[in-house]
Design a protein around this motif. Structure first.
Motif, PDB file in Angstrom:
ATOM      1  N   ALA A 150       0.849  -1.193   0.000  1.00  0.00           N
ATOM      2  CA  ALA A 150       0.000   0.000   0.000  1.00  0.00           C
ATOM      3  C   ALA A 150       0.879   1.236   0.000  1.00  0.00           C
ATOM      4  N   LEU A 151       0.370   2.268  -0.640  1.00  0.00           N
ATOM      5  CA  LEU A 151       1.050   3.564  -0.680  1.00  0.00           C
ATOM      6  C   LEU A 151       0.034   4.618  -0.275  1.00  0.00           C
ATOM      7  N   LEU A 152       0.340   5.327   0.800  1.00  0.00           N
ATOM      8  CA  LEU A 152      -0.554   6.336   1.370  1.00  0.00           C
ATOM      9  C   LEU A 152       0.104   7.699   1.206  1.00  0.00           C
ATOM     10  N   LEU A 153      -0.525   8.575   0.428  1.00  0.00           N
ATOM     11  CA  LEU A 153       0.113   9.844   0.053  1.00  0.00           C
ATOM     12  C   LEU A 153      -0.624  11.042   0.639  1.00  0.00           C
ATOM     13  N   ASP A 154       0.123  11.891   1.351  1.00  0.00           N
ATOM     14  CA  ASP A 154      -0.425  13.116   1.929  1.00  0.00           C
ATOM     15  C   ASP A 154       0.663  14.186   1.892  1.00  0.00           C
ATOM     16  N   ILE A 155       0.786  14.851   0.739  1.00  0.00           N
ATOM     17  CA  ILE A 155       1.820  15.886   0.590  1.00  0.00           C
ATOM     18  C   ILE A 155       1.208  17.182   0.073  1.00  0.00           C
ATOM     19  N   ASP A 156       0.737  17.183  -1.165  1.00  0.00           N
ATOM     20  CA  ASP A 156       0.142  18.395  -1.729  1.00  0.00           C
ATOM     21  C   ASP A 156      -1.250  18.638  -1.163  1.00  0.00           C
ATOM     22  N   HIS A 157      -1.724  19.881  -1.268  1.00  0.00           N
ATOM     23  CA  HIS A 157      -3.083  20.180  -0.818  1.00  0.00           C
ATOM     24  C   HIS A 157      -4.110  19.417  -1.642  1.00  0.00           C
ATOM     25  N   SER A 158      -3.844  19.297  -2.939  1.00  0.00           N
ATOM     26  CA  SER A 158      -4.729  18.567  -3.839  1.00  0.00           C
ATOM     27  C   SER A 158      -4.006  18.441  -5.177  1.00  0.00           C
ATOM     28  N   PRO A 159      -4.537  17.654  -6.123  1.00  0.00           N
ATOM     29  CA  PRO A 159      -3.886  17.573  -7.434  1.00  0.00           C
ATOM     30  C   PRO A 159      -3.807  18.903  -8.176  1.00  0.00           C
ATOM     31  N   ARG A 160      -4.635  19.871  -7.776  1.00  0.00           N
ATOM     32  CA  ARG A 160      -4.628  21.177  -8.442  1.00  0.00           C
ATOM     33  C   ARG A 160      -4.005  22.283  -7.589  1.00  0.00           C
ATOM     34  N   HIS A 161      -3.747  22.002  -6.320  1.00  0.00           N
ATOM     35  CA  HIS A 161      -3.143  22.981  -5.411  1.00  0.00           C
ATOM     36  C   HIS A 161      -1.877  22.356  -4.825  1.00  0.00           C
ATOM     37  N   LEU A 162      -0.762  22.646  -5.508  1.00  0.00           N
ATOM     38  CA  LEU A 162       0.499  21.972  -5.238  1.00  0.00           C
ATOM     39  C   LEU A 162       1.396  22.820  -4.345  1.00  0.00           C
ATOM     40  N   LEU A 163       2.235  22.136  -3.585  1.00  0.00           N
ATOM     41  CA  LEU A 163       3.241  22.860  -2.802  1.00  0.00           C
ATOM     42  C   LEU A 163       4.346  23.392  -3.709  1.00  0.00           C
ATOM     43  N   HIS A 164       4.596  22.709  -4.823  1.00  0.00           N
ATOM     44  CA  HIS A 164       5.614  23.152  -5.762  1.00  0.00           C
ATOM     45  C   HIS A 164       5.201  22.725  -7.160  1.00  0.00           C
ATOM     46  N   GLY A 165       5.401  23.597  -8.130  1.00  0.00           N
ATOM     47  CA  GLY A 165       4.956  23.323  -9.486  1.00  0.00           C
ATOM     48  C   GLY A 165       5.546  22.072 -10.098  1.00  0.00           C
ATOM     49  N   SER A 166       6.745  21.686  -9.664  1.00  0.00           N
ATOM     50  CA  SER A 166       7.385  20.494 -10.228  1.00  0.00           C
ATOM     51  C   SER A 166       6.633  19.216  -9.899  1.00  0.00           C
ATOM     52  N   ASN A 167       5.730  19.269  -8.910  1.00  0.00           N
ATOM     53  CA  ASN A 167       4.962  18.075  -8.539  1.00  0.00           C
ATOM     54  C   ASN A 167       3.873  17.747  -9.555  1.00  0.00           C
ATOM     55  N   ALA A 168       3.565  18.669 -10.453  1.00  0.00           N
ATOM     56  CA  ALA A 168       2.415  18.505 -11.347  1.00  0.00           C
ATOM     57  C   ALA A 168       2.511  17.254 -12.204  1.00  0.00           C
ATOM     58  N   ALA A 169       3.733  16.859 -12.603  1.00  0.00           N
ATOM     59  CA  ALA A 169       3.885  15.693 -13.474  1.00  0.00           C
ATOM     60  C   ALA A 169       3.387  14.413 -12.821  1.00  0.00           C
ATOM     61  N   PHE A 170       3.389  14.377 -11.497  1.00  0.00           N
ATOM     62  CA  PHE A 170       2.934  13.167 -10.803  1.00  0.00           C
ATOM     63  C   PHE A 170       1.461  12.886 -11.079  1.00  0.00           C
ATOM     64  N   TYR A 171       0.655  13.926 -11.237  1.00  0.00           N
ATOM     65  CA  TYR A 171      -0.793  13.774 -11.333  1.00  0.00           C
ATOM     66  C   TYR A 171      -1.277  13.559 -12.772  1.00  0.00           C
ATOM     67  N   THR A 172      -0.374  13.208 -13.642  1.00  0.00           N
ATOM     68  CA  THR A 172      -0.711  12.847 -15.008  1.00  0.00           C
ATOM     69  C   THR A 172      -0.809  11.329 -15.122  1.00  0.00           C
ATOM     70  N   ARG A 173      -1.306  10.854 -16.276  1.00  0.00           N
ATOM     71  CA  ARG A 173      -1.391   9.413 -16.493  1.00  0.00           C
ATOM     72  C   ARG A 173      -0.008   8.770 -16.368  1.00  0.00           C
ATOM     73  N   GLU A 174       1.000   9.397 -16.939  1.00  0.00           N
ATOM     74  CA  GLU A 174       2.346   8.829 -16.899  1.00  0.00           C
ATOM     75  C   GLU A 174       2.886   8.804 -15.472  1.00  0.00           C
ATOM     76  N   GLY A 175       2.647   9.882 -14.718  1.00  0.00           N
ATOM     77  CA  GLY A 175       3.126   9.931 -13.350  1.00  0.00           C
ATOM     78  C   GLY A 175       2.474   8.894 -12.464  1.00  0.00           C
ATOM     79  N   LEU A 176       1.172   8.720 -12.610  1.00  0.00           N
ATOM     80  CA  LEU A 176       0.461   7.746 -11.794  1.00  0.00           C
ATOM     81  C   LEU A 176       0.816   6.317 -12.187  1.00  0.00           C
ATOM     82  N   ARG A 202     -10.022  12.049 -11.140  1.00  0.00           N
ATOM     83  CA  ARG A 202     -10.472  10.651 -11.025  1.00  0.00           C
ATOM     84  C   ARG A 202     -10.322   9.931 -12.364  1.00  0.00           C
ATOM     85  N   ALA A 203     -10.638  10.593 -13.451  1.00  0.00           N
ATOM     86  CA  ALA A 203     -10.500   9.980 -14.772  1.00  0.00           C
ATOM     87  C   ALA A 203      -9.040   9.649 -15.069  1.00  0.00           C
ATOM     88  N   VAL A 204      -8.135  10.537 -14.691  1.00  0.00           N
ATOM     89  CA  VAL A 204      -6.712  10.264 -14.888  1.00  0.00           C
ATOM     90  C   VAL A 204      -6.286   9.077 -14.026  1.00  0.00           C
TER      91      VAL A 204
END
Length: 252
Positions: A150-176, A202-204
């Motif tokens: 299991a992987l439990l993730l609690d870092i960014d505020h949400s997929p659209r409200h990031l602590l740092h812009g570089s995190n955005a790639a994680f929330y794409t199909r390739e990142g997931l 959710r779709a991603v």
């Protein structure tokens, strides 16, 4: 009698100054522990329901015994502590970007989660979760390619409200899909979000996992004397998700 306000620790990091403070809150008549990044509040001991539900719901859908679990983001420690209540936990690896946060736990500055650092099942790793998730080595350099139940993730505020812009790639199909490779077949991915359920995300998520669910979590807010909410996303790693795409490509 303790002071009404105290800064317990702070450190400069590449993404800003991170600090831990304790203050007495007259509304709840108790000490409240808060983490800030610059002027932005990251977490508070006033609001821990969703963090604990992240572990409870994520592990609740995880099959098997002697589980190896990964937590992304240490924070005040409520997600990790809740996970340890599951008797199936064999190892709990916590990836935390800031060595200051790890030090706060090792110094036992947070009474609600005291003892976390000393639990023999727990390992703290100071690393960038998102960089590790995208790489082939993964989260354990000593065991490249190690997978978790299991992987439990609690870092960014949400997929659209990031602590740092570089995190955005994680929330794409390739990142997931990259992070899914660090889970066993049938393993669980669970993620906290401070926003309402997001159909787009959710779709991603469904492009990389199966059995995807966005579970609203509603809890009392002592500051507003009302109710607040968060979302826990739940998903299962299965090669069926990628197999379906391969089949579609062949048909096309």
């Amino acid at each position: 009698m303790s002071a009404r306000f105290e800064e317990l620790g702070w450190r400069q990091t590449p993404i800003g100054e991170i600090s831990l403070r304790r203050r007495f809150d007259p509304t709840v008549r108790a000490d409240v522990y808060e983490v800030k990044l610059g002027d932005e509040y990251l977490m508070s001991s006033l609001f821990t329901v969703a963090e604990r539900e992240l572990s409870r719901l994520g592990l609740g859908r995880t099959p098997g015994e002697r589980l190896d679990v990964l937590v992304g983001g240490l924070g005040l420690g409520y997600t990790a502590r809740e996970a340890l209540l599951d008797p199936r936990i064999r190892t709990l690896t916590v990836i935390e970007y800031s060595d200051a946060v790890i030090d706060w736990h090792r110094q036992e500055l947070l009474p609600d989660t005291a003892g976390l650092a000393g639990d023999p099942r727990v390992e703290f790793v100071c690393a960038d979760f998102f960089a590790a998730a995208a790489g082939p080595v993964g989260f354990d350099p000593a065991r490249p390619g190690r997978v978790y139940d299991a992987l439990l993730l609690d870092i960014d505020h949400s997929p659209r409200h990031l602590l740092h812009g570089s995190n955005a790639a994680f929330y794409t199909r390739e990142g997931l899909r990259a992070v899914a490779n660090h889970l066993v077949e049938g393993g669980t991915f669970a993620m906290w979000s401070d926003d309402a359920p997001d159909d787009g995300f959710r779709a991603v998520l469904e492009s990389a996992f199966v059995d995807v669910e966005a579970r609203p979590i509603v809890f009392d807010n002592p500051l507003t004397r009302g109710r607040s909410s968060a979302t826990i996303y739940l998903a299962t790693r299965s090669d069926r998700a990628r197999g379906t795409e391969r089949d579609q490509a062949i048909c096309d």
